[in-house]
Scaffold this motif. Structure first.
Motif, PDB file in Angstrom:
ATOM      1  N   GLN A 115       0.825  -1.209   0.000  1.00  0.00           N
ATOM      2  CA  GLN A 115       0.000   0.000   0.000  1.00  0.00           C
ATOM      3  C   GLN A 115       0.863   1.264   0.000  1.00  0.00           C
ATOM      4  N   VAL A 168      -1.728   6.410  -6.790  1.00  0.00           N
ATOM      5  CA  VAL A 168      -3.180   6.599  -6.790  1.00  0.00           C
ATOM      6  C   VAL A 168      -3.499   8.091  -6.776  1.00  0.00           C
ATOM      7  N   THR A 181      -9.643   6.352  -8.227  1.00  0.00           N
ATOM      8  CA  THR A 181     -10.595   6.091  -7.151  1.00  0.00           C
ATOM      9  C   THR A 181     -10.670   4.594  -6.891  1.00  0.00           C
ATOM     10  N   GLU A 182     -10.963   4.241  -5.658  1.00  0.00           N
ATOM     11  CA  GLU A 182     -11.075   2.822  -5.311  1.00  0.00           C
ATOM     12  C   GLU A 182     -12.372   2.249  -5.858  1.00  0.00           C
ATOM     13  N   SER A 215     -16.363  -4.281  -6.567  1.00  0.00           N
ATOM     14  CA  SER A 215     -15.158  -4.964  -7.033  1.00  0.00           C
ATOM     15  C   SER A 215     -15.401  -5.903  -8.218  1.00  0.00           C
ATOM     16  N   VAL A 252      -7.497  -4.979  -3.911  1.00  0.00           N
ATOM     17  CA  VAL A 252      -8.033  -3.627  -4.089  1.00  0.00           C
ATOM     18  C   VAL A 252      -7.672  -3.105  -5.479  1.00  0.00           C
ATOM     19  N   TYR A 271      -7.716   0.378  -7.774  1.00  0.00           N
ATOM     20  CA  TYR A 271      -7.892   1.811  -7.955  1.00  0.00           C
ATOM     21  C   TYR A 271      -7.902   2.064  -9.461  1.00  0.00           C
TER      22      TYR A 271
END
Length: 265
Positions: free
Chosen positions: A34, A41, A47-48, A52, A61, A63
């Protein structure tokens, strides 16, 4: 009349050739930690993905967003559900690479991350390398042919124009699932002629090659493996500063890719 199989092969070759001439549209950037991912990011204003594209229950995750004319996807394997640490290593890397290719159909994969470097091969803290070859150093199978399968040495996708523009260092990358280096690993890394070592690259390369997606590997040196400081201590000490150098190089690479086809890289 040519056999059906021959016609199928010719059609596939034509499709690949046409794809290589189209401007790159979708990029997947695989990043293990991360700390390494979040500055990019922010840079690309991603954006996340809360809805999903990945299977329910996995910590992975995504982005995503549009940067210039590119659809950028940064994929981070997320935190371990029990221990809460980054899901580093070859298993997570191979799984998220496979899932990302299936879900997003990228034109190009970039595996970006930090790595250990060898001063004997010219690496220094903060150097950023473009890997020209990848291999494993901890899959020891001492049986003829299986031994080469375990090493799984591959030449990476060539990007001569990108290299000329961004002016990164070039070196071979060796991958294993341990941060430290055992005597067995050291011998294998030397045999691989590696300048940098990481915990994901060769796994990403294996999946990308399996599914015929071009992939490039950008590695920034946080610690000198053959130096006099403990690896874990040096890694943590330099992680933030070296990540900044990594992110700068990745941004330059993405800027270069914008508007170009795969064959122009």
């Amino acid at each position: 009349m040519a056999p059906l199989g021959d016609n199928t092969n010719i059609a596939e070759e034509v499709m690949v050739a046409e794809a290589e001439k189209r401007p790159v549209s979708t990029i997947v950037i695989i990043i293990a930690m991360q700390t390494e991912a979040l500055p990019l990011v922010a840079k690309f204003q991603l954006t996340e993905d809360l809805d999903s594209v990945f299977p329910k229950g996995v910590p992975w995750v995504r982005y995503h967003g549009l940067y210039k004319d590119l659809h950028i996807n940064i994929i981070w394997p997320g935190k371990d559900g029990v221990l809460g640490v980054d899901s580093v290593g070859t298993i997570s890397a191979s799984l998220v690479t496979y899932a990302s290719i299936q879900a997003l159909q990228p034109d190009l994969i970039i595996n970006a991350g930090t790595a250990g470097g060898f001063k004997a091969k010219g690496a220094s803290i903060g150097d950023v390398f473009l890997a020209c070859n990848v291999a494993f150093h901890d899959r020891r199978i001492p049986i003829p042919v299986f031994d080469q399968y375990g090493i799984c040495a591959k030449q990476t996708f060539p990007t001569p124009n990108l290299l000329k523009e961004v002016q990164l260092k070039v070196g071979k990358l060796s991958t294993g699932d341990s941060l430290d280096m055992s005597p067995h690993d050291e011998a294998a890394i030397i045999a691989n002629d590696a300048t940098v070592k990481d915990m994901e690259g060769a796994a990403v390369a294996y999946v990308a090659d399996l599914l015929s997606v071009p992939a490039i590997f950008i590695k920034a040196v946080t610690d000198i493996v053959d130096g006099d400081k403990p690896t874990a201590e040096e890694f943590l000490q330099n992680l933030v500063a070296v990540t900044a150098a990594l992110d700068q190089s990745v941004t330059q690479i993405v800027d270069f890719i914008s508007g170009k086809s795969i064959s122009e890289l």
